[in-house]
Motif scaffolding. Structure first.
Motif, PDB file in Angstrom:
ATOM      1  N   HIS A 189      44.731  23.798  12.466  1.00  0.00           N
ATOM      2  CA  HIS A 189      44.609  24.226  11.059  1.00  0.00           C
ATOM      3  C   HIS A 189      43.332  23.604  10.508  1.00  0.00           C
ATOM      4  O   HIS A 189      43.292  22.409  10.183  1.00  0.00           O
ATOM      5  N   ILE A 190      42.305  24.419  10.442  1.00  0.00           N
ATOM      6  CA  ILE A 190      40.974  23.970  10.024  1.00  0.00           C
ATOM      7  C   ILE A 190      40.581  24.753   8.776  1.00  0.00           C
ATOM      8  O   ILE A 190      40.864  25.954   8.669  1.00  0.00           O
ATOM      9  N   LEU A 191      39.941  24.072   7.828  1.00  0.00           N
ATOM     10  CA  LEU A 191      39.401  24.733   6.640  1.00  0.00           C
ATOM     11  C   LEU A 191      37.905  24.886   6.805  1.00  0.00           C
ATOM     12  O   LEU A 191      37.211  23.925   7.180  1.00  0.00           O
ATOM     13  N   ILE A 192      37.396  26.084   6.552  1.00  0.00           N
ATOM     14  CA  ILE A 192      35.962  26.350   6.636  1.00  0.00           C
ATOM     15  C   ILE A 192      35.510  26.697   5.214  1.00  0.00           C
ATOM     16  O   ILE A 192      36.056  27.617   4.589  1.00  0.00           O
ATOM     17  N   VAL A 193      34.535  25.928   4.729  1.00  0.00           N
ATOM     18  CA  VAL A 193      34.237  25.912   3.299  1.00  0.00           C
ATOM     19  C   VAL A 193      32.738  26.112   3.072  1.00  0.00           C
ATOM     20  O   VAL A 193      31.928  25.424   3.706  1.00  0.00           O
ATOM     21  N   PRO A 194      32.344  26.994   2.165  1.00  0.00           N
ATOM     22  CA  PRO A 194      30.916  27.069   1.811  1.00  0.00           C
ATOM     23  C   PRO A 194      30.468  25.728   1.212  1.00  0.00           C
ATOM     24  O   PRO A 194      31.206  25.123   0.432  1.00  0.00           O
ATOM     25  N   ASN A 195      29.281  25.272   1.573  1.00  0.00           N
ATOM     26  CA  ASN A 195      28.776  24.020   1.001  1.00  0.00           C
ATOM     27  C   ASN A 195      28.592  24.166  -0.504  1.00  0.00           C
ATOM     28  O   ASN A 195      28.789  23.215  -1.264  1.00  0.00           O
ATOM     29  N   LYS A 196      28.195  25.362  -0.917  1.00  0.00           N
ATOM     30  CA  LYS A 196      28.032  25.676  -2.340  1.00  0.00           C
ATOM     31  C   LYS A 196      29.418  25.974  -2.939  1.00  0.00           C
ATOM     32  O   LYS A 196      30.242  26.624  -2.287  1.00  0.00           O
ATOM     33  N   VAL A 197      29.642  25.521  -4.164  1.00  0.00           N
ATOM     34  CA  VAL A 197      30.936  25.801  -4.799  1.00  0.00           C
ATOM     35  C   VAL A 197      30.990  27.252  -5.266  1.00  0.00           C
ATOM     36  O   VAL A 197      30.204  27.672  -6.109  1.00  0.00           O
ATOM     37  N   ILE A 198      31.908  28.007  -4.654  1.00  0.00           N
ATOM     38  CA  ILE A 198      32.313  29.320  -5.166  1.00  0.00           C
ATOM     39  C   ILE A 198      33.793  29.111  -5.470  1.00  0.00           C
ATOM     40  O   ILE A 198      34.575  28.865  -4.546  1.00  0.00           O
ATOM     41  N   PRO A 199      34.224  29.134  -6.732  1.00  0.00           N
ATOM     42  CA  PRO A 199      35.612  28.733  -7.019  1.00  0.00           C
ATOM     43  C   PRO A 199      36.656  29.616  -6.340  1.00  0.00           C
ATOM     44  O   PRO A 199      37.593  29.097  -5.728  1.00  0.00           O
ATOM     45  N   THR A 200      36.484  30.938  -6.465  1.00  0.00           N
ATOM     46  CA  THR A 200      37.494  31.847  -5.904  1.00  0.00           C
ATOM     47  C   THR A 200      36.803  33.079  -5.327  1.00  0.00           C
ATOM     48  O   THR A 200      35.615  33.322  -5.581  1.00  0.00           O
ATOM     49  N   VAL A 201      37.552  33.889  -4.615  1.00  0.00           N
ATOM     50  CA  VAL A 201      37.004  35.153  -4.106  1.00  0.00           C
ATOM     51  C   VAL A 201      36.501  36.011  -5.274  1.00  0.00           C
ATOM     52  O   VAL A 201      35.520  36.743  -5.145  1.00  0.00           O
ATOM     53  N   ASP A 202      37.138  35.879  -6.420  1.00  0.00           N
ATOM     54  CA  ASP A 202      36.752  36.668  -7.592  1.00  0.00           C
ATOM     55  C   ASP A 202      35.368  36.284  -8.114  1.00  0.00           C
ATOM     56  O   ASP A 202      34.789  37.007  -8.926  1.00  0.00           O
ATOM     57  N   ASP A 203      34.832  35.157  -7.663  1.00  0.00           N
ATOM     58  CA  ASP A 203      33.510  34.699  -8.106  1.00  0.00           C
ATOM     59  C   ASP A 203      32.407  35.035  -7.112  1.00  0.00           C
ATOM     60  O   ASP A 203      31.237  34.680  -7.322  1.00  0.00           O
ATOM     61  N   HIS A 256      37.781  25.881  -4.690  1.00  0.00           N
ATOM     62  CA  HIS A 256      36.510  25.880  -3.963  1.00  0.00           C
ATOM     63  C   HIS A 256      36.807  26.760  -2.754  1.00  0.00           C
ATOM     64  O   HIS A 256      37.519  26.312  -1.841  1.00  0.00           O
ATOM     65  N   LEU A 257      36.344  27.992  -2.804  1.00  0.00           N
ATOM     66  CA  LEU A 257      36.705  28.999  -1.805  1.00  0.00           C
ATOM     67  C   LEU A 257      36.698  28.412  -0.396  1.00  0.00           C
ATOM     68  O   LEU A 257      35.775  27.673  -0.041  1.00  0.00           O
ATOM     69  N   HIS A 258      37.712  28.737   0.377  1.00  0.00           N
ATOM     70  CA  HIS A 258      37.795  28.233   1.757  1.00  0.00           C
ATOM     71  C   HIS A 258      38.599  29.199   2.591  1.00  0.00           C
ATOM     72  O   HIS A 258      39.497  29.882   2.103  1.00  0.00           O
ATOM     73  N   MET A 259      38.268  29.214   3.877  1.00  0.00           N
ATOM     74  CA  MET A 259      38.989  30.026   4.855  1.00  0.00           C
ATOM     75  C   MET A 259      39.839  29.086   5.707  1.00  0.00           C
ATOM     76  O   MET A 259      39.342  28.083   6.221  1.00  0.00           O
ATOM     77  N   HIS A 260      41.136  29.406   5.834  1.00  0.00           N
ATOM     78  CA  HIS A 260      42.017  28.664   6.734  1.00  0.00           C
ATOM     79  C   HIS A 260      41.924  29.299   8.122  1.00  0.00           C
ATOM     80  O   HIS A 260      42.100  30.516   8.256  1.00  0.00           O
ATOM     81  N   LEU A 261      41.680  28.499   9.149  1.00  0.00           N
ATOM     82  CA  LEU A 261      41.777  28.924  10.549  1.00  0.00           C
ATOM     83  C   LEU A 261      43.064  28.295  11.086  1.00  0.00           C
ATOM     84  O   LEU A 261      43.174  27.058  11.178  1.00  0.00           O
ATOM     85  N   MET A 308      27.289  25.473 -12.454  1.00  0.00           N
ATOM     86  CA  MET A 308      28.564  25.426 -11.725  1.00  0.00           C
ATOM     87  C   MET A 308      28.816  24.003 -11.218  1.00  0.00           C
ATOM     88  O   MET A 308      27.927  23.350 -10.675  1.00  0.00           O
ATOM     89  N   SER A 309      30.032  23.514 -11.435  1.00  0.00           N
ATOM     90  CA  SER A 309      30.344  22.139 -11.042  1.00  0.00           C
ATOM     91  C   SER A 309      30.274  21.983  -9.528  1.00  0.00           C
ATOM     92  O   SER A 309      30.747  22.817  -8.782  1.00  0.00           O
ATOM     93  N   GLU A 310      29.688  20.894  -9.091  1.00  0.00           N
ATOM     94  CA  GLU A 310      29.646  20.583  -7.653  1.00  0.00           C
ATOM     95  C   GLU A 310      30.700  19.534  -7.345  1.00  0.00           C
ATOM     96  O   GLU A 310      30.641  18.890  -6.315  1.00  0.00           O
ATOM     97  N   ASP A 311      31.651  19.339  -8.268  1.00  0.00           N
ATOM     98  CA  ASP A 311      32.544  18.210  -8.139  1.00  0.00           C
ATOM     99  C   ASP A 311      33.970  18.607  -7.806  1.00  0.00           C
ATOM    100  O   ASP A 311      34.900  18.210  -8.483  1.00  0.00           O
ATOM    101  N   THR A 312      34.135  19.387  -6.756  1.00  0.00           N
ATOM    102  CA  THR A 312      35.482  19.670  -6.283  1.00  0.00           C
ATOM    103  C   THR A 312      35.837  18.650  -5.205  1.00  0.00           C
ATOM    104  O   THR A 312      34.967  17.961  -4.663  1.00  0.00           O
ATOM    105  N   LEU A 313      37.125  18.603  -4.893  1.00  0.00           N
ATOM    106  CA  LEU A 313      37.579  17.745  -3.788  1.00  0.00           C
ATOM    107  C   LEU A 313      36.791  18.078  -2.514  1.00  0.00           C
ATOM    108  O   LEU A 313      36.346  17.181  -1.788  1.00  0.00           O
TER     109      LEU A 313
END
Ligand code: AMP
Length: 118
Positions: free
Chosen positions: A39-53, A99-104, A1-6
């Motif tokens: 407006h904060i983004l909370i992001v897993p350090n590991k790349v999970i592309p979407t909720v479907d993954d 890169h899965l993220h939660m918006h607060l 899995m690519s670790e190269d997202t923004l």
């Protein structure tokens, strides 16, 4: 899995961000185009592309998104009034960064969740 997202580059501090939290599982930083006073983004350090993954192995990490969201909401002073947590999935869900993220989102009364875009 690519670790190269923004967001991976932000997590690794290769590109700047207004980071407000980081631990071994998740990182949080302020959205560059805030839609509300908080407006904060909370992001897993590991790349999970979407909720479907998402898999069962991710349950600890995904649970951490919520505990960190609650902690940051208290820090931001928006807990008592309330706020919204959003996770967009793919095109129809409005996901821009895969890169899965939660918006607060909070600090103001928010509109209703949008219905179908005609
Ligand atoms: P989504 O549409 O759910 O994929 O959300 C992606 C979010 O990332 C948007 O709200 C963008 O404003 C935000 N964003 C894009 N680039 C950056 C960046 N460099 N730093 C912080 N937030 C960003």
């Amino acid at each position: 899995m690519s670790e190269d997202t923004l967001f991976s580059k932000i997590i690794r501090k290769e590109i700047p961000s207004d980071m407000v939290y980081q631990d071994e599982l998740v990182t949080a930083f302020r959205d560059i185009t805030p839609k509300a006073p908080t407006h904060i983004l909370i992001v897993p350090n590991k790349v999970i592309p979407t909720v479907d993954d998402v898999t069962e192995e991710d349950e600890l990490t995904l649970g951490r998104l919520f505990t960190v969201a609650a902690k940051l909401a208290r820090q931001e002073g928006i807990s008592e009034d309330g706020y919204r947590l959003v996770v967009n999935c793919r095109d129809f869900g409005g996901q821009e960064v895969y890169h899965l993220h939660m918006h607060l989102i909070g600090g103001a009364r928010l509109g209703h969740i949008p219905s179908v875009n005609k």
